[in-house]
Write an enzyme that holds these catalytic residues in place. Structure first.
Site, short mmCIF file in Angstrom:
data_model
loop_
_atom_site.label_atom_id
_atom_site.label_comp_id
_atom_site.label_asym_id
_atom_site.label_seq_id
_atom_site.Cartn_x
_atom_site.Cartn_y
_atom_site.Cartn_z
N LYS A 272 -15.87 9.46 -46.66
CA LYS A 272 -16.16 8.06 -46.85
C LYS A 272 -17.04 7.51 -45.73
O LYS A 272 -17.64 6.44 -45.87
CB LYS A 272 -14.85 7.25 -46.82
N GLU B 98 -24.87 11.81 -43.27
CA GLU B 98 -23.55 11.85 -42.64
C GLU B 98 -23.39 10.69 -41.67
O GLU B 98 -24.38 10.15 -41.18
CB GLU B 98 -23.40 13.17 -41.84
N ASP B 99 -22.16 10.36 -41.38
CA ASP B 99 -21.90 9.32 -40.37
C ASP B 99 -22.03 9.89 -38.96
O ASP B 99 -22.69 9.32 -38.10
CB ASP B 99 -20.50 8.71 -40.56
N ASP C 115 -20.00 16.30 -35.25
CA ASP C 115 -19.18 16.60 -34.08
C ASP C 115 -19.28 18.11 -33.83
O ASP C 115 -20.25 18.57 -33.25
CB ASP C 115 -17.76 16.12 -34.41
N LYS D 157 -22.77 14.10 -31.61
CA LYS D 157 -22.15 14.45 -30.32
C LYS D 157 -22.58 15.87 -30.01
O LYS D 157 -21.84 16.82 -30.27
CB LYS D 157 -20.63 14.42 -30.43
N PHE E 91 -14.30 9.32 -28.99
CA PHE E 91 -13.96 9.01 -30.38
C PHE E 91 -14.43 7.60 -30.69
O PHE E 91 -14.06 6.64 -30.02
CB PHE E 91 -12.46 9.14 -30.61
N VAL E 92 -15.27 7.47 -31.72
CA VAL E 92 -15.86 6.17 -32.06
C VAL E 92 -15.41 5.70 -33.44
O VAL E 92 -14.98 6.51 -34.28
CB VAL E 92 -17.40 6.22 -32.02
N ASP F 220 -13.97 5.70 -39.30
CA ASP F 220 -12.59 5.22 -39.19
C ASP F 220 -11.78 5.89 -38.09
O ASP F 220 -12.11 6.98 -37.61
CB ASP F 220 -11.85 5.49 -40.50
N ARG G 17 -13.32 0.82 -40.40
CA ARG G 17 -14.59 1.12 -41.08
C ARG G 17 -15.44 -0.13 -41.22
O ARG G 17 -16.66 -0.06 -41.31
CB ARG G 17 -14.33 1.69 -42.48
P1 IMP Z 1 -17.45 18.07 -37.69
O1 IMP Z 1 -17.19 18.94 -38.88
O2 IMP Z 1 -16.62 18.45 -36.52
O3 IMP Z 1 -18.91 17.96 -37.35
O4 IMP Z 1 -16.88 16.66 -38.04
C1 IMP Z 1 -17.60 15.70 -38.68
C2 IMP Z 1 -16.66 14.65 -39.23
O5 IMP Z 1 -15.56 14.39 -38.34
C3 IMP Z 1 -17.38 13.33 -39.35
O6 IMP Z 1 -18.02 13.21 -40.58
C4 IMP Z 1 -16.24 12.34 -39.19
O7 IMP Z 1 -15.63 12.13 -40.44
C5 IMP Z 1 -15.29 13.03 -38.25
N1 IMP Z 1 -15.50 12.58 -36.86
C6 IMP Z 1 -16.11 13.24 -35.85
N2 IMP Z 1 -16.14 12.52 -34.71
C7 IMP Z 1 -15.56 11.34 -35.01
C8 IMP Z 1 -15.32 10.13 -34.25
O8 IMP Z 1 -15.66 9.99 -33.06
N3 IMP Z 1 -14.70 9.12 -34.92
C9 IMP Z 1 -14.31 9.24 -36.23
N4 IMP Z 1 -14.53 10.31 -36.97
C10 IMP Z 1 -15.14 11.37 -36.38
MG MG Z 2 -17.80 12.19 -42.30
#
Ligand code: IMP
Ligand code: MG
Length: 178
Positions: free
Chosen positions: A42, A98-99, A102, A130, A151-152, A158, A164
């Protein structure tokens, strides 16, 4: 709600300017080509809604939902498709929106999955990155902002499904996680 925010990392105005910049680059690149924008639910919902309204070429929109953190702030590493695309992506140039990236696990899984479906090309667009946290290599084509390993929340992102609706990206006070 705003009382739970320790610090505003990126303001509404900064986000709006960046959205316009990215939308212009996408409009330029995909002029005359079949463009499909895929929002990853979302978290990317708010970003993709603003972004597509600044893209000034014909395009279509679809969504996918991928499992990520659940109610915790630590990645589970498990990637699951909760909602798949409605339309075939064969013959389309795809931009995945994507938002936040990470570890990169989510998008690395997703791009492999989409590549196997016959898209003409796949590019990645993320509002936040990040880079220090990356464990899975991904090429990011359009990026809003690099942020530190914090963490943002806000602008679609969210913590435990909340925050959100903050119009900016911020960091919560420690007591907001309790
Ligand atoms: P990744 O698979 O580790 O790259 O994670 C990506 C997903 O983790 C993002 O699309 C977010 O939904 C969630 N995520 C990563 N960092 C944060 C954060 O700082 N706040 C909230 N959600 C996060
Ligand atoms: Mg996401």
């Amino acid at each position: 709600m705003h009382n739970d925010v320790k610090e505003v990392l990126i303001s509404e105005e900064e986000i709006a300017a960046k959205v316009l910049e990215i939308a212009s680059a996408i409009s330029e690149k995909y002029k005359g080509k079949p463009l499909l924008v895929i929002g990853v639910l979302k978290g990317a919902n708010v970003f993709v809604a603003d972004l597509i309204r600044k893209i000034d070429i014909p395009m279509t929109l679809d969504f996918m939902a991928i499992s990520s953190y659940g109610a915790s702030t630590v990645s589970s590493g498990a990637v699951r498709i909760l909602k798949d695309l409605d339309e075939d992506i064969k013959g389309m140039h795809v931009v995945v929106v994507e938002d936040i990236i990470d570890t990169g696990l989510t998008l690395s899984y997703l791009t492999k999955n989409l590549k196997s479906r016959g898209a003409l090309s796949i590019e990645i667009c993320t509002l936040l990155d990040k880079p220090e946290r990356r464990t899975a290599p991904i090429e990011v084509h359009y990026k809003g902002f690099d942020i530190p390993d914090e963490f943002v929340v806000g602008y679609g992102i969210d913590f435990a499904e909340k925050f959100r609706n903050l119009p900016y990206v911020g960091v919560l006070k420690p007591e907001a996680y309790a």
